[in-house]
Motif scaffolding. Sequence first.
Motif, mmCIF file in Angstrom:
data_model
loop_
_atom_site.group_PDB
_atom_site.id
_atom_site.type_symbol
_atom_site.label_atom_id
_atom_site.label_comp_id
_atom_site.label_asym_id
_atom_site.label_seq_id
_atom_site.Cartn_x
_atom_site.Cartn_y
_atom_site.Cartn_z
ATOM 1 N N SER A 190 31.997 39.275 42.255
ATOM 2 C CA SER A 190 32.233 38.005 41.707
ATOM 3 C C SER A 190 33.403 37.345 42.634
ATOM 4 O O SER A 190 34.432 38.106 43.133
ATOM 5 C CB SER A 190 32.695 37.943 40.185
ATOM 6 O OG SER A 190 33.935 38.603 39.914
ATOM 7 N N GLY A 191 33.637 35.942 42.361
ATOM 8 C CA GLY A 191 34.662 35.383 43.226
ATOM 9 C C GLY A 191 34.493 35.086 44.694
ATOM 10 O O GLY A 191 33.266 35.279 45.163
ATOM 11 N N ASN A 192 35.339 34.346 45.422
ATOM 12 C CA ASN A 192 34.987 34.048 46.724
ATOM 13 C C ASN A 192 35.120 35.121 47.824
ATOM 14 O O ASN A 192 35.463 36.240 47.230
ATOM 15 C CB ASN A 192 35.857 33.052 47.338
ATOM 16 C CG ASN A 192 37.664 33.311 46.840
ATOM 17 O OD1 ASN A 192 37.753 34.554 47.196
ATOM 18 N ND2 ASN A 192 38.105 32.356 46.596
ATOM 19 N N ILE A 193 35.131 34.835 48.896
ATOM 20 C CA ILE A 193 35.085 36.074 49.715
ATOM 21 C C ILE A 193 36.568 36.688 50.033
ATOM 22 O O ILE A 193 36.408 38.086 50.154
ATOM 23 C CB ILE A 193 34.793 35.512 51.461
ATOM 24 C CG1 ILE A 193 33.544 35.150 51.499
ATOM 25 C CG2 ILE A 193 34.996 36.669 52.580
ATOM 26 C CD1 ILE A 193 32.860 34.358 52.785
ATOM 27 N N LEU A 194 37.638 36.040 49.832
ATOM 28 C CA LEU A 194 38.730 36.556 49.997
ATOM 29 C C LEU A 194 39.187 37.441 48.646
ATOM 30 O O LEU A 194 39.651 38.524 48.920
ATOM 31 C CB LEU A 194 39.772 35.426 49.782
ATOM 32 C CG LEU A 194 41.458 35.739 49.861
ATOM 33 C CD1 LEU A 194 41.643 36.687 51.260
ATOM 34 C CD2 LEU A 194 42.131 34.625 49.801
ATOM 35 N N ASN A 195 38.514 36.936 47.552
ATOM 36 C CA ASN A 195 38.787 37.876 46.342
ATOM 37 C C ASN A 195 37.968 39.257 46.259
ATOM 38 O O ASN A 195 38.478 40.182 46.008
ATOM 39 C CB ASN A 195 38.421 37.070 45.003
ATOM 40 C CG ASN A 195 39.314 36.139 44.702
ATOM 41 O OD1 ASN A 195 40.490 36.092 45.239
ATOM 42 N ND2 ASN A 195 38.822 34.814 44.094
ATOM 43 N N ARG A 196 36.920 39.203 46.982
ATOM 44 C CA ARG A 196 36.077 40.224 47.318
ATOM 45 C C ARG A 196 36.730 41.224 48.232
ATOM 46 O O ARG A 196 36.480 42.533 48.133
ATOM 47 C CB ARG A 196 34.756 40.016 47.597
ATOM 48 C CG ARG A 196 33.895 39.143 46.615
ATOM 49 C CD ARG A 196 32.377 39.064 47.313
ATOM 50 N NE ARG A 196 31.446 37.962 46.411
ATOM 51 C CZ ARG A 196 30.359 37.804 46.720
ATOM 52 N NH1 ARG A 196 29.919 38.066 47.800
ATOM 53 N NH2 ARG A 196 29.667 37.099 45.832
ATOM 54 N N ALA A 197 37.330 40.795 49.238
ATOM 55 C CA ALA A 197 37.913 41.533 50.053
ATOM 56 C C ALA A 197 39.349 42.303 49.570
ATOM 57 O O ALA A 197 39.391 43.379 49.622
ATOM 58 C CB ALA A 197 38.581 40.837 51.377
ATOM 59 N N LYS A 198 39.754 41.491 48.530
ATOM 60 C CA LYS A 198 41.116 42.078 47.866
ATOM 61 C C LYS A 198 40.631 43.242 47.009
ATOM 62 O O LYS A 198 41.353 44.175 46.787
ATOM 63 C CB LYS A 198 41.818 41.026 47.204
ATOM 64 C CG LYS A 198 42.747 40.014 47.850
ATOM 65 C CD LYS A 198 43.258 39.132 47.157
ATOM 66 C CE LYS A 198 44.395 38.156 47.971
ATOM 67 N NZ LYS A 198 45.078 37.266 47.208
#
Length: 265
Positions: A190-198
């Motif tokens: 879930s979340g955007n690409i940045l959140n998935r990376a984190k």
Amino acid sequence: MIRDITLGQYYGVESPIHRLDPRIKIIATILFIVELFLVDSFVGFAVSIAALGTVVAVSKVPLSFIMRGLKPILLIIIFTFCLNIFMTSGQVLWQWGFLKITKEGLYMAAFMALRLVLLIIGSSLLTLTTKPIGLTDGIERLLGPLSHVGVPAHEIAMMMSIALRFIPTLLEETDKIMKAQQARGADFESGNILNRAKALIPILVPLFISAFRIAQDLAMAMEARCYRGGKGRTRMHAMKMQGRDYTAMVLMALFLAAIVLMKIY
């Protein structure tokens, strides 16, 4: 997505491509990569696609399995495509503010995306049709003449082979860690690409620990088998060129000659 990475995997079937000498396949892969950077027209890419499609068909590796390896780099392909569309100057077809699409940009974007796709497919075929031990022997034999000037051919071949061999192992370990953390409430989707990376950052520590453990087990196994490098080592199966290998060399030379002639004329 972790399971979609096919680099380093071996697809075991009986085919003429699998039976080729590993040295021929390594040279063919290098020449194909060079050829992709020589091509400067879509006609040349059409010839390259026809040649690569023939090799894929003869190898008996399912096209769906090969194309699955493109999923992990799909974002890179899209980014490269968009970068070339908006950053290439030329005849403007559409413009909104500082964003503009040019005729030359569309041409270059399609050109680069196609080159990247063919590069990944061509490189993947090498590991899909060659066993790790064959790949090691092939690289070592090709680098053999350099050993006379102090280049550690065997050690380089062994390192490259181990690196390719353990890509699937590390991917499987990553998948296990992700499933274990998902069972404890972690969310990677879930979340955007940045959140998935984190969200992937907590995976790195256990993955590094697992990688060092695997490396230590491998080192102990090699020491237990009295591995002391390539000096004085013999092979159970000696490499020997056969008729099909010379035929592949001739076809490879004709293909490269056709590409060079197309570039000149």
